[in-house]
Write an enzyme that holds these catalytic residues in place. Structure first.
Site, mmCIF file in Angstrom:
data_model
loop_
_atom_site.group_PDB
_atom_site.id
_atom_site.type_symbol
_atom_site.label_atom_id
_atom_site.label_comp_id
_atom_site.label_asym_id
_atom_site.label_seq_id
_atom_site.Cartn_x
_atom_site.Cartn_y
_atom_site.Cartn_z
ATOM 1 N N GLY A 1 2.381 7.089 9.086
ATOM 2 C CA GLY A 1 2.341 8.548 8.994
ATOM 3 C C GLY A 1 2.283 9.263 10.330
ATOM 4 C CD GLU B 1 2.480 -0.431 5.329
ATOM 5 O OE1 GLU B 1 3.519 0.210 5.195
ATOM 6 O OE2 GLU B 1 1.419 -0.153 4.764
ATOM 7 C CB SER C 1 6.607 5.959 11.506
ATOM 8 O OG SER C 1 5.372 6.664 11.486
ATOM 9 C CG HIS D 1 -1.580 1.184 2.034
ATOM 10 N ND1 HIS D 1 -2.203 2.129 2.817
ATOM 11 C CD2 HIS D 1 -0.252 1.322 2.262
ATOM 12 C CE1 HIS D 1 -1.274 2.815 3.480
ATOM 13 N NE2 HIS D 1 -0.084 2.339 3.158
ATOM 14 C CE LYS E 1 1.426 6.118 2.516
ATOM 15 N NZ LYS E 1 1.033 6.165 3.914
ATOM 16 C CD GLU F 1 -2.513 5.781 3.629
ATOM 17 O OE1 GLU F 1 -2.178 5.879 2.434
ATOM 18 O OE2 GLU F 1 -1.750 6.069 4.569
ATOM 19 C CG ASN G 1 2.662 3.849 -0.823
ATOM 20 O OD1 ASN G 1 2.292 4.468 -1.815
ATOM 21 N ND2 ASN G 1 1.828 3.426 0.119
HETATM 22 P P1 PGA Z 1 4.746 6.068 6.391
HETATM 23 O O1 PGA Z 1 3.741 5.193 5.491
HETATM 24 O O2 PGA Z 1 6.119 5.552 6.145
HETATM 25 O O3 PGA Z 1 4.540 7.479 5.910
HETATM 26 O O4 PGA Z 1 4.318 5.868 7.810
HETATM 27 C C1 PGA Z 1 3.957 3.820 5.336
HETATM 28 C C2 PGA Z 1 2.934 3.233 4.421
HETATM 29 O O5 PGA Z 1 1.778 3.674 4.455
HETATM 30 O O6 PGA Z 1 3.231 2.317 3.660
#
Ligand code: PGA
Length: 249
Positions: free
Chosen positions: A172, A166, A211, A96, A13, A98, A11
């Site tokens: 992140g 997640e 992560s 997601h 983003k 976010e 992803n």
């Molecule tokens: P990350 O994000 O691997 O940067 O922690 C995962 C995600 O948001 O799908």
């Protein structure tokens, strides 16, 4: 392993420009078959069309990061599932964290988005996960259970959807749950799906996300009930993403 093959989806983003298409070329050159692992890349919407053309002769799938529930209409700035499919995407991420937090998306909207994706013929990566406060309060399992209940549409099958667990606090941050905690949550998600959809749902994959890196990927993929990963930051670095993909195979 619920899926016949693990899925590793990147992803991107809100990252990437046409310059990053070179990264996709490198990925394409490195991944010539999908024998061991299914690989997907979800670039920003601006690159889906070009990425799809570039990866047309490759086993790497292209996905969107979100879609609107309606097929078309007066929704400035939004993209429908049909448009993603038209641009060459074969899957889409919905729910997601976010989107859930920054765009106030609730479970019923996520569910409508997943249904829209199916209407357009897209495979769905549906995200669930608790916040740090919810985990500290001992509510992680009940939060995830109610997200599944509210956002997974009726009729979910192994061919139409994969769940991505997640934990919000792991996204992140460089922090991941213990492998025991991942195993416990994946088992819980499996039970929730089975209660609602019966044993046929045992084929629905459950990815871990948050992560995932080159250095922890093997340990995460070795956890019982982990069918692959949704990878954010580490998917932006070709070498590291390839390390994660080989750890899954
Ligand atoms: P990350 O994000 O691997 O940067 O922690 C995962 C995600 O948001 O799908």
């Amino acid at each position: 392993m619920a899926r016949s093959k693990p899925l590793v989806a990147g992803n991107w983003k809100m990252n990437g420009s046409k310059l990053n298409l070179a990264d996709l070329e490198a990925l394409k050159a490195a991944i010539r078959d999908s024998e061991g692992v299914e690989v997907a890349v979800c670039p920003p919407a601006t690159l889906i069309s070009r990425a799809s053309v570039m990866l047309a002769s490759s086993p790497i799938a292209v996905g969107g990061q979100d879609c609107h529930p309606q097929p078309s209409g007066a929704h400035t700035g939004d993209i429908s599932a049909e448009m993603l499919a038209d641009a060459g995407a074969s899957m889409v991420i919905v729910g997601h964290s976010e989107r859930r937090s920054a765009h106030n998306e609730d479970d019923s909207l996520v569910r409508a988005k997943a249904e829209a994706a199916w209407r357009a013929g897209l495979y769905v990566i549906l995200c669930v996960g608790e916040t740090e406060a919810e985990r500290r309060a001992g509510d992680a399992e009940s939060v995830v259970e109610s997200q599944l209940e509210g956002s997974v549409p009726d009729g979910a099958t192994p061919d139409s959807l994969v769940i991505a667990y997640e934990p919000v606090w792991a996204i992140g941050t460089g922090v991941t749950p213990t492998t025991d905690d991942i195993a416990a949550m994946h088992a819980h998600i499996r039970n929730c799906l089975r209660r609602r959809f019966g044993e046929e749902s045992d084929g629905i994959g459950i990815l871990y996300g948050g992560s995932v890196k080159g250095e922890n990927a093997s340990a995460i993929f070795a956890v019982d009930g982990v069918d692959g990963a949704l990878v954010g930051g580490a998917s932006l670095k070709v070498k590291e993403f390839l390390t994660i993909i080989s750890a899954a195979g």
